[in-house]
Design a protein around this motif. Structure first.
Motif, PDB file in Angstrom:
ATOM      1  N   ARG A 133     -26.880 -47.878  21.840  1.00  0.00           N
ATOM      2  CA  ARG A 133     -27.691 -46.961  23.106  1.00  0.00           C
ATOM      3  C   ARG A 133     -27.495 -45.762  22.747  1.00  0.00           C
ATOM      4  NH1 ARG A 133     -25.575 -51.075  27.672  1.00  0.00           N
ATOM      5  NH2 ARG A 133     -26.843 -53.123  27.057  1.00  0.00           N
ATOM      6  N   LEU A 134     -26.573 -45.201  21.884  1.00  0.00           N
ATOM      7  CA  LEU A 134     -26.486 -43.738  21.623  1.00  0.00           C
ATOM      8  C   LEU A 134     -27.013 -43.631  20.085  1.00  0.00           C
ATOM      9  CD1 LEU A 134     -23.039 -42.988  23.410  1.00  0.00           C
ATOM     10  CD2 LEU A 134     -25.301 -42.732  24.264  1.00  0.00           C
ATOM     11  N   VAL A 135     -27.186 -42.069  19.733  1.00  0.00           N
ATOM     12  CA  VAL A 135     -27.520 -41.709  18.541  1.00  0.00           C
ATOM     13  C   VAL A 135     -26.475 -40.542  18.151  1.00  0.00           C
ATOM     14  CG1 VAL A 135     -29.285 -40.592  17.234  1.00  0.00           C
ATOM     15  CG2 VAL A 135     -30.029 -42.392  18.775  1.00  0.00           C
ATOM     16  N   ALA A 136     -26.020 -40.798  16.852  1.00  0.00           N
ATOM     17  CA  ALA A 136     -25.209 -39.735  16.415  1.00  0.00           C
ATOM     18  C   ALA A 136     -25.889 -38.949  15.261  1.00  0.00           C
ATOM     19  CB  ALA A 136     -23.872 -40.210  15.651  1.00  0.00           C
ATOM     20  N   VAL A 137     -25.708 -37.719  15.202  1.00  0.00           N
ATOM     21  CA  VAL A 137     -26.624 -36.668  14.243  1.00  0.00           C
ATOM     22  C   VAL A 137     -25.611 -35.819  13.735  1.00  0.00           C
ATOM     23  CG1 VAL A 137     -28.718 -36.477  15.873  1.00  0.00           C
ATOM     24  CG2 VAL A 137     -26.643 -34.889  15.886  1.00  0.00           C
ATOM     25  N   THR A 138     -25.742 -35.731  12.310  1.00  0.00           N
ATOM     26  CA  THR A 138     -24.956 -34.751  11.450  1.00  0.00           C
ATOM     27  C   THR A 138     -25.591 -33.509  11.464  1.00  0.00           C
ATOM     28  OG1 THR A 138     -26.343 -35.319   9.710  1.00  0.00           O
ATOM     29  CG2 THR A 138     -24.244 -36.735  10.074  1.00  0.00           C
ATOM     30  N   ASP A 139     -24.962 -32.605  12.417  1.00  0.00           N
ATOM     31  CA  ASP A 139     -25.586 -31.287  12.532  1.00  0.00           C
ATOM     32  C   ASP A 139     -24.890 -30.239  11.714  1.00  0.00           C
ATOM     33  OD1 ASP A 139     -26.727 -28.759  13.732  1.00  0.00           O
ATOM     34  OD2 ASP A 139     -25.799 -28.899  15.561  1.00  0.00           O
ATOM     35  N   GLN A 140     -25.462 -29.924  10.596  1.00  0.00           N
ATOM     36  CA  GLN A 140     -25.043 -29.020   9.829  1.00  0.00           C
ATOM     37  C   GLN A 140     -25.058 -27.510  10.126  1.00  0.00           C
ATOM     38  OE1 GLN A 140     -27.179 -29.810   6.093  1.00  0.00           O
ATOM     39  NE2 GLN A 140     -26.147 -31.955   5.719  1.00  0.00           N
ATOM     40  N   ASN A 141     -24.247 -26.648   9.590  1.00  0.00           N
ATOM     41  CA  ASN A 141     -24.581 -25.150   9.802  1.00  0.00           C
ATOM     42  C   ASN A 141     -24.145 -24.602   8.393  1.00  0.00           C
ATOM     43  OD1 ASN A 141     -24.133 -22.287  10.533  1.00  0.00           O
ATOM     44  ND2 ASN A 141     -23.884 -23.055  12.432  1.00  0.00           N
ATOM     45  N   TYR A 142     -25.323 -24.341   7.752  1.00  0.00           N
ATOM     46  CA  TYR A 142     -25.302 -23.793   6.430  1.00  0.00           C
ATOM     47  C   TYR A 142     -24.510 -22.578   6.292  1.00  0.00           C
ATOM     48  CZ  TYR A 142     -26.912 -22.963   1.766  1.00  0.00           C
ATOM     49  OH  TYR A 142     -26.960 -22.841   0.216  1.00  0.00           O
ATOM     50  N   ASP A 143     -24.580 -21.460   7.107  1.00  0.00           N
ATOM     51  CA  ASP A 143     -24.071 -20.162   7.201  1.00  0.00           C
ATOM     52  C   ASP A 143     -22.666 -20.121   7.535  1.00  0.00           C
ATOM     53  OD1 ASP A 143     -26.386 -18.987   5.827  1.00  0.00           O
ATOM     54  OD2 ASP A 143     -27.394 -19.314   7.781  1.00  0.00           O
ATOM     55  N   PRO A 195     -20.038 -22.980   8.043  1.00  0.00           N
ATOM     56  CA  PRO A 195     -19.369 -24.098   7.991  1.00  0.00           C
ATOM     57  C   PRO A 195     -18.573 -24.646   8.965  1.00  0.00           C
ATOM     58  CG  PRO A 195     -19.227 -23.166   5.844  1.00  0.00           C
ATOM     59  CD  PRO A 195     -19.549 -22.180   6.998  1.00  0.00           C
ATOM     60  N   SER A 196     -17.850 -23.880   9.506  1.00  0.00           N
ATOM     61  CA  SER A 196     -16.826 -24.439  10.728  1.00  0.00           C
ATOM     62  C   SER A 196     -17.645 -24.775  12.000  1.00  0.00           C
ATOM     63  CB  SER A 196     -15.719 -23.408  10.960  1.00  0.00           C
ATOM     64  OG  SER A 196     -16.599 -22.200  11.413  1.00  0.00           O
ATOM     65  N   ALA A 197     -18.960 -24.290  12.131  1.00  0.00           N
ATOM     66  CA  ALA A 197     -19.691 -24.606  13.283  1.00  0.00           C
ATOM     67  C   ALA A 197     -20.484 -25.947  13.089  1.00  0.00           C
ATOM     68  CB  ALA A 197     -20.667 -23.627  13.678  1.00  0.00           C
ATOM     69  N   ALA A 198     -20.646 -26.630  12.066  1.00  0.00           N
ATOM     70  CA  ALA A 198     -21.179 -27.996  11.726  1.00  0.00           C
ATOM     71  C   ALA A 198     -20.046 -28.908  12.540  1.00  0.00           C
ATOM     72  CB  ALA A 198     -21.035 -28.188  10.418  1.00  0.00           C
ATOM     73  N   ARG A 199     -21.268 -29.937  12.950  1.00  0.00           N
ATOM     74  CA  ARG A 199     -20.589 -30.895  13.978  1.00  0.00           C
ATOM     75  C   ARG A 199     -21.278 -32.311  13.843  1.00  0.00           C
ATOM     76  NH1 ARG A 199     -17.408 -27.470  14.845  1.00  0.00           N
ATOM     77  NH2 ARG A 199     -16.864 -26.356  16.697  1.00  0.00           N
ATOM     78  N   ILE A 200     -20.574 -33.286  14.215  1.00  0.00           N
ATOM     79  CA  ILE A 200     -21.148 -34.668  14.621  1.00  0.00           C
ATOM     80  C   ILE A 200     -21.303 -34.592  15.902  1.00  0.00           C
ATOM     81  CG2 ILE A 200     -20.917 -37.316  14.514  1.00  0.00           C
ATOM     82  CD1 ILE A 200     -20.974 -35.922  11.702  1.00  0.00           C
ATOM     83  N   ARG A 201     -22.477 -34.844  16.315  1.00  0.00           N
ATOM     84  CA  ARG A 201     -22.995 -34.837  17.924  1.00  0.00           C
ATOM     85  C   ARG A 201     -23.364 -36.213  18.251  1.00  0.00           C
ATOM     86  NH1 ARG A 201     -22.708 -29.585  19.360  1.00  0.00           N
ATOM     87  NH2 ARG A 201     -23.003 -28.098  17.927  1.00  0.00           N
ATOM     88  N   LEU A 202     -22.755 -36.738  19.379  1.00  0.00           N
ATOM     89  CA  LEU A 202     -23.362 -37.995  19.862  1.00  0.00           C
ATOM     90  C   LEU A 202     -24.032 -37.739  20.953  1.00  0.00           C
ATOM     91  CD1 LEU A 202     -23.206 -41.217  19.449  1.00  0.00           C
ATOM     92  CD2 LEU A 202     -21.028 -41.157  21.003  1.00  0.00           C
ATOM     93  N   MET A 203     -25.390 -38.303  20.814  1.00  0.00           N
ATOM     94  CA  MET A 203     -26.114 -38.057  21.831  1.00  0.00           C
ATOM     95  C   MET A 203     -27.043 -39.004  22.591  1.00  0.00           C
ATOM     96  SD  MET A 203     -26.231 -34.665  21.177  1.00  0.00           S
ATOM     97  CE  MET A 203     -27.354 -33.754  22.210  1.00  0.00           C
ATOM     98  N   ASP A 204     -27.435 -38.738  24.085  1.00  0.00           N
ATOM     99  CA  ASP A 204     -27.910 -39.903  24.842  1.00  0.00           C
ATOM    100  C   ASP A 204     -29.555 -39.515  24.730  1.00  0.00           C
ATOM    101  OD1 ASP A 204     -28.684 -41.588  26.571  1.00  0.00           O
ATOM    102  OD2 ASP A 204     -27.215 -40.611  28.226  1.00  0.00           O
ATOM    103  N   PRO A 205     -30.151 -40.593  24.099  1.00  0.00           N
ATOM    104  CA  PRO A 205     -31.475 -40.646  24.198  1.00  0.00           C
ATOM    105  C   PRO A 205     -32.238 -40.723  25.640  1.00  0.00           C
ATOM    106  CG  PRO A 205     -30.910 -42.159  22.501  1.00  0.00           C
ATOM    107  CD  PRO A 205     -29.801 -41.912  23.421  1.00  0.00           C
TER     108      PRO A 205
END
Length: 314
Positions: free
Chosen positions: A28-38, A40-50
């Protein structure tokens, strides 16, 4: 509109009443791969609630992760910054997650602790694109620039870097099939089933079947959770559903440029497509849902893939 609002309102009620572990199991949740090209340390896996309409709020985000020294990734944080895949799995009756990153990282972590269970640097030149946990505790990795599928012996220790390799140009996807006991792999216009033999400490890979008829640019490979016999496949120009039992295409959709496609157990589809104005040519700030239709946006995000958060292989 009533159908859309009704579906998400019911979903919200279920999430409120359901313990997190059961909610994850139910997809029931959705994970996204949130990149940060500029940065890198700010990139995250985020688990989101639709069920939360505004993904720019704290209420929408249920979990987040990135590798740090504190969670066991000292010496490997430089292999992070462009996360490409994440999947929830079960290992020894506990939830875990497998993660890959274009900058080289492949990892197995506890969920929700985020602590390292296993990790290696596959190499940024190889560009890891997808990852899968195998039943014996090993980890499969698809690397596009490297042109290979590797099975790492993660079962042998938290830093085990031994692997078996299978050549596959433009390798982009890996998905375990528990019924047929094969690893489905995607690269270019090829969708293959690989048999893994040998031992967990010394695995071997061999091709057992292939699915003909795909267009070029194979990109994503996921289970159709509402139909145990089917896989989702996206290529540069189309999206397919493939029957695992017959090793054949059973549905074709003219949907170009889909970077990720999956579906919830209720058959609602989850997709990402590059969006004009995003930092790279492959990212977006929006996850698209279909049947029923909806959009969810994380302002400023650089999302590559979205994954239904379910531990089921199929």
């Amino acid at each position: 509109m009533f159908r859309l609002l009704g579906s998400f309102c019911v979903l919200a009620a279920l999430l409120t009443a359901t313990p997190p572990a059961q909610a994850a199991e139910a997809g029931r949740l959705v994970a996204v791969t949130d990149q940060n090209y500029d940065t890198p340390s700010a990139a995250r896996i985020r688990l989101m609630d639709p069920a939360v309409a505004n993904w720019g709020t704290a209420a929408a985000q249920k979990w987040t992760w990135s590798p740090t020294s504190a969670n066991g990734f000292s010496g490997l944080t430089g292999a992070w910054g462009l996360p490409t895949d994440v999947k929830l799995r079960m290992k020894a009756d506990a939830y875990v997650a497998v993660v890959s990153d274009s900058r080289g990282l492949a990892a197995l972590i506890g969920y929700p602790s985020g602590q390292r269970l296993w990790a290696v640097n596959v190499g940024s030149a190889n560009n890891p694109h997808s990852v899968e946990l195998l039943p014996d505790g090993n980890v499969a990795v698809a690397a596009s620039n490297g042109g290979f599928i590797r099975v790492y012996t993660a079962s042998q220790g938290s830093s085990s870097a031994t692997y078996a390799s299978f050549p596959l140009p433009d390798a982009h996807g890996v998905q375990w099939d528990p019924v047929r006991q094969v690893l489905w792999v995607l690269g270019g216009s090829k969708l293959l089933a690989l048999k893994i033999t040998g031992t967990p400490a010394a695995p071997t890979l061999s091709e057992v079947s292939t699915v003909p008829g795909l267009t070029a640019g194979g990109h994503d490979l996921t289970p159709v959770l509402e139909d145990h016999d089917r896989l989702w496949v996206s290529t540069g120009s189309k999206v397919y559903q493939v029957s695992k039992s017959s090793a054949s295409i059973v549905a074709t959709f003219d949907q170009p440029g889909i970077k990720s496609v999956s579906s919830m157990p209720n058959a609602q589809q989850v997709r990402t497509t590059p969006k004009a104005g995003c930092r790279t040519g492959w990212c977006t700030d929006t996850v698209n849902f279909a049947v029923p239709a909806a959009n969810r946006t994380i302002p400023g995000a650089e999302i590559y893939k979205a994954r239904v958060w379910s531990s089921r292989y199929e």
